[in-house]
Scaffold this active site. Structure first.
Site, PDB file in Angstrom:
ATOM      1  N   LYS A  78      -3.032  27.425 -49.478  1.00  0.00           N
ATOM      2  CA  LYS A  78      -1.790  26.786 -49.053  1.00  0.00           C
ATOM      3  C   LYS A  78      -0.854  26.747 -50.242  1.00  0.00           C
ATOM      4  O   LYS A  78      -1.218  26.295 -51.327  1.00  0.00           O
ATOM      5  CB  LYS A  78      -2.026  25.367 -48.543  1.00  0.00           C
ATOM      6  CG  LYS A  78      -0.720  24.700 -48.061  1.00  0.00           C
ATOM      7  CD  LYS A  78      -0.946  23.336 -47.437  1.00  0.00           C
ATOM      8  CE  LYS A  78      -1.089  22.254 -48.470  1.00  0.00           C
ATOM      9  NZ  LYS A  78      -1.010  20.901 -47.873  1.00  0.00           N
ATOM     10  N   MET A 230      -5.009   7.324 -49.133  1.00  0.00           N
ATOM     11  CA  MET A 230      -4.619   8.684 -48.777  1.00  0.00           C
ATOM     12  C   MET A 230      -3.415   9.208 -49.557  1.00  0.00           C
ATOM     13  O   MET A 230      -3.036  10.365 -49.390  1.00  0.00           O
ATOM     14  CB  MET A 230      -4.298   8.742 -47.276  1.00  0.00           C
ATOM     15  CG  MET A 230      -5.411   8.239 -46.380  1.00  0.00           C
ATOM     16  SD  MET A 230      -6.995   9.073 -46.652  1.00  0.00           S
ATOM     17  CE  MET A 230      -6.554  10.767 -46.280  1.00  0.00           C
ATOM     18  N   GLY A 231      -2.812   8.393 -50.413  1.00  0.00           N
ATOM     19  CA  GLY A 231      -1.583   8.825 -51.060  1.00  0.00           C
ATOM     20  C   GLY A 231      -1.737   9.389 -52.458  1.00  0.00           C
ATOM     21  O   GLY A 231      -0.837  10.064 -52.960  1.00  0.00           O
ATOM     22  N   THR A 232      -2.859   9.132 -53.116  1.00  0.00           N
ATOM     23  CA  THR A 232      -3.016   9.533 -54.511  1.00  0.00           C
ATOM     24  C   THR A 232      -3.621  10.928 -54.603  1.00  0.00           C
ATOM     25  O   THR A 232      -4.793  11.123 -54.284  1.00  0.00           O
ATOM     26  CB  THR A 232      -3.882   8.513 -55.272  1.00  0.00           C
ATOM     27  OG1 THR A 232      -3.239   7.246 -55.221  1.00  0.00           O
ATOM     28  CG2 THR A 232      -4.065   8.926 -56.721  1.00  0.00           C
ATOM     29  N   GLY A 303      -9.188   9.822 -50.294  1.00  0.00           N
ATOM     30  CA  GLY A 303      -8.762  11.073 -49.672  1.00  0.00           C
ATOM     31  C   GLY A 303      -7.742  11.789 -50.536  1.00  0.00           C
ATOM     32  O   GLY A 303      -6.554  11.494 -50.483  1.00  0.00           O
TER      33      GLY A 303
END
Length: 331
Positions: A78, A230-232, A303
Site C-alpha cells: 500500500k 487505534m491511532g498510534t 492496533g
C-alpha cells in the site's frame, strides 16, 4: 531459441473507491483481517519494514506498507499517507492505493483504491480485538476521538457486543455531533462526556486520534475494561497513559511495530513493560493464548496498522471485482 515459459499477463484488475465500498463490507473486512492475524501468528504471513516519511511539502506524511501472506497467496504493498489539509479541499486526509502482485510471477495483477479499505480494515482490527478480548457482558462503548475514522470504528464495534449506549469525548467537541448521528442511526443512545468519564463508564473503549500525548489516564480505567488503541502508528504518537499498559494485559497486531511506532513504544522505552509482555492477537485467534483470563482483567489492543491488513481486504475487493466484470488493463 529458448522457450519462454513465463505466464502471459492476463490483465490488471482496477478496483475504484466506489467499487470497494460496494464489494467489501464490515463482515468481509472482519473475516479477512481475522484470518491474516491468525496467519501472522503461525508465521504464514509477514510484513516488510514500514517506510514512512515527512515529504517536506503540504505537511504530508508518505510511505509504504507491504508484506506477503503465504497462506492466502497475497503479495503487495500500500502506497500513501496523510495530507492534513485535504479536508479543506473536500478530500479525506488519508490517501492510498494498494498494488497486488502475482506471487508466482511477480506480475502486477490489481490496482485497488485504498482510502475506504484503510478505514474499514482499521475498524475491523479493533472489532476483531473486541470479539476476542472484551467481556461478553460489555454494555457501554466508549469513544476517544470523533473524526472520519471514528464513525467506521463505532459501526464495527457495535456489532460485536450488545451495547446499550455510547459515551464519547473528542479534543474538538464540535465534531461529536457527527458521531452522535451514527450512534442514533444504529439505535444507540449517545452521551458526550469528559475523557475521564469515558474511562469511568465504558466497558470497551476505542481511541482513534492523532494525539502526541496521553488523552486517557491509567487511573480512570475501571477493572474489566477492554481498550483498543487505534491511532498510534508513528514514532512519538501517544493516546493513553504509558502506565495503563503496565496495568493491562497487552495484545497487538504485530510486535515489532507495537514497540517501535505503536502505543507500546512509550511503556517499553520507560521500562514499564517489555516485548515479552505483549501478545500477538493472532495467538488468541488461533487458540494458542486464552486472551482474557478474568472478568476484572484490563485488556488492551495496540492496533498499529499492518500492511497485511490492507493486502487482505484489497484481495477480497480484487477477487470480487474480477468476478463482477471489473475493467482490466494491460501494461
Amino acid at each position: 531459441m529458448a522457450k519462454d515459459n513465463s505466464s502471459p499477463q492476463a490483465g490488471i484488475v482496477v478496483v475504484s473507491e466506489a467499487d470497494c465500498q460496494r464489494l467489501v463490507g464490515r463482515k468481509e473486512a472482519f473475516d479477512a483481517v481475522e484470518a491474516v492475524f491468525g496467519a501472522m501468528a503461525r508465521n504464514d504471513a509477514y510484513n516488510f519494514p514500514v517506510i514512512r516519511e515527512a515529504i517536506g511539502h503540504a505537511d504530508a506524511l508518505y510511505g509504504f506498507k507491504s508484506g506477503f501472506d503465504r497462506a492466502g497467496l497475497v503479495l503487495g504493498l500500500k502506497s500513501g499517507g496523510y495530507w492534513p489539509g485535504n479536508m479543506d479541499k473536500g478530500l479525506t486526509n488519508h490517501q492510498s492505493t494498494v498494488f497486488l502482485f502475482d506471487p508466482d510471477t511477480g506480475q502486477l495483477k490489481a490496482l485497488v483504491g485504498g482510502n475506504y479499505l484503510t478505514a474499514i480494515r482499521t475498524a475491523a482490527s479493533s472489532s476483531v480485538s473486541i470479539a476476542h478480548l472484551a467481556r461478553k457482558d460489555a454494555r457501554v462503548l466508549g469513544m476517544i476521538g470523533a473524526g472520519h475514522q471514528a464513525q467506521f470504528q463505532l459501526r464495527a464495534a457495535a456489532e460485536q457486543r450488545n451495547f446499550e449506549r455510547v459515551v464519547a469525548w473528542n479534543p474538538h467537541p464540535d465534531m461529536l455531533p457527527k458521531l452522535a448521528a451514527v450512534a442514533e442511526e444504529i439505535g444507540l443512545p449517545f452521551d458526550a462526556v469528559s475523557a475521564e468519564d469515558v474511562g469511568a463508564q465504558a466497558d470497551v473503549i476505542i481511541t482513534i486520534t492523532s494525539a502526541f500525548e496521553p488523552l486517557l489516564m491509567a487511573d480512570w480505567i475501571k477493572p474489566g475494561t477492554h481498550i483498543a488503541c487505534m491511532g498510534t502508528d508513528t514514532k512519538g504518537k501517544q493516546e493513553v497513559d504509558a502506565a495503563l499498559l503496565a496495568r493491562a494485559t497487552v495484545f497487538t497486531d504485530e510486535l515489532a511495530q507495537s514497540v517501535s511506532i505503536g502505543e507500546a513504544q512509550h511503556a517499553v522505552s520507560a521500562g514499564l513493560i517489555s516485548d515479552a509482555d505483549i501478545t500477538p492477537i493472532g495467538a488468541v485467534i488461533n487458540g494458542d493464548h486464552a486472551g482474557r483470563n478474568s472478568e476484572d482483567e484490563i485488556t488492551l489492543f495496540d492496533g498499529t496498522g499492518v500492511g497485511l491488513q490492507d493486502l487482505a481486504v484489497a484481495d477480497v475487493a480484487a477477487r470480487a471485482a474480477a468476478s463482477d466484470g471489473a475493467p482490466m488493463v494491460s501494461l
